[in-house]
Design a protein around this motif. Structure first.
Motif, short mmCIF file in Angstrom:
data_model
loop_
_atom_site.label_atom_id
_atom_site.label_comp_id
_atom_site.label_asym_id
_atom_site.label_seq_id
_atom_site.Cartn_x
_atom_site.Cartn_y
_atom_site.Cartn_z
N MET A 1 19.71 34.11 64.01
CA MET A 1 19.69 33.99 65.45
C MET A 1 19.43 32.52 65.78
O MET A 1 18.63 31.88 65.11
CB MET A 1 18.59 34.89 66.02
N THR A 2 20.10 32.03 66.82
CA THR A 2 19.93 30.63 67.21
C THR A 2 19.89 30.52 68.73
O THR A 2 20.29 31.43 69.45
CB THR A 2 21.08 29.74 66.71
N SER A 3 19.43 29.36 69.18
CA SER A 3 19.53 29.04 70.60
C SER A 3 21.00 28.78 70.95
O SER A 3 21.81 28.50 70.05
CB SER A 3 18.67 27.82 70.93
N PRO A 4 21.38 28.86 72.22
CA PRO A 4 22.77 28.60 72.60
C PRO A 4 23.23 27.20 72.15
O PRO A 4 22.48 26.24 72.27
CB PRO A 4 22.75 28.68 74.13
N ASN A 5 24.43 27.13 71.60
CA ASN A 5 25.09 25.89 71.15
C ASN A 5 24.49 25.29 69.89
O ASN A 5 24.92 24.21 69.48
CB ASN A 5 25.10 24.82 72.23
N TYR A 6 23.48 25.89 69.29
CA TYR A 6 22.85 25.32 68.11
C TYR A 6 23.90 25.04 67.04
O TYR A 6 24.78 25.86 66.83
CB TYR A 6 21.80 26.30 67.54
N PRO A 7 23.89 23.90 66.37
CA PRO A 7 22.90 22.83 66.38
C PRO A 7 23.17 21.73 67.41
O PRO A 7 22.51 20.69 67.39
CB PRO A 7 22.98 22.27 64.96
N GLU A 8 24.12 21.95 68.30
CA GLU A 8 24.33 21.00 69.39
C GLU A 8 23.28 21.27 70.48
O GLU A 8 22.57 22.26 70.44
CB GLU A 8 25.74 21.17 69.97
N LYS A 9 23.20 20.40 71.45
CA LYS A 9 22.19 20.55 72.51
C LYS A 9 22.41 21.83 73.32
O LYS A 9 23.54 22.17 73.67
CB LYS A 9 22.22 19.34 73.44
N TYR A 10 21.33 22.52 73.60
CA TYR A 10 21.40 23.73 74.42
C TYR A 10 21.58 23.34 75.89
O TYR A 10 21.26 22.23 76.30
CB TYR A 10 20.16 24.61 74.23
N PRO A 11 22.08 24.25 76.73
CA PRO A 11 22.31 23.95 78.14
C PRO A 11 21.02 23.97 78.97
O PRO A 11 19.97 24.42 78.51
CB PRO A 11 23.26 25.06 78.59
N ASN A 12 21.13 23.50 80.20
CA ASN A 12 20.03 23.55 81.17
C ASN A 12 19.87 24.98 81.71
O ASN A 12 20.80 25.77 81.70
CB ASN A 12 20.32 22.63 82.36
#
Length: 100
Positions: A1-12
């Motif tokens: 499981m990852t944060s959105p867009n990981y490993p790129e920057k996640y959104p606001n």
């Protein structure tokens, strides 16, 4: 499981909740293998909260670095992972592995 867009920057302005459910009678082990979110001095701006199925808060994380690792073990067969961000600075986010 990852944060959105990981490993790129996640959104606001993210408010994301994900639930992990394993077979009854089991518990969940989570291992954060990477963690980098915005932290403003000592104030958590972007953060992750991990809650057990019985509503017990198991952890709240903010800040961190790429070599940061942390393991969490649930008390029930359900774990809720909530990720909240504000509308400014973004980082690469987080990655976790989970199992029984």
């Amino acid at each position: 499981m990852t944060s959105p867009n990981y490993p790129e920057k996640y959104p606001n302005d993210v408010h994301l909740t994900r639930t992990i459910v394993v077979p009854k009678g089991n518990i969940v082990t989570l291992l954060f293998t990477d963690f980098a979110v915005e932290k403003e001095y000592s104030t958590p701006v972007d953060y992750v909260i991990v809650t057990d199925g019985d509503d017990t808060r198991l952890a709240k994380f903010h800040g961190g670095s790429s070599d940061w690792k942390f393991e969490i073990v649930s008390h029930t067969e359900t774990v809720i992972v909530t990720f909240v961000t504000d509308g400014s600075v973004n980082a690469k986010g987080w990655r976790l592995e989970w199992g029984l």
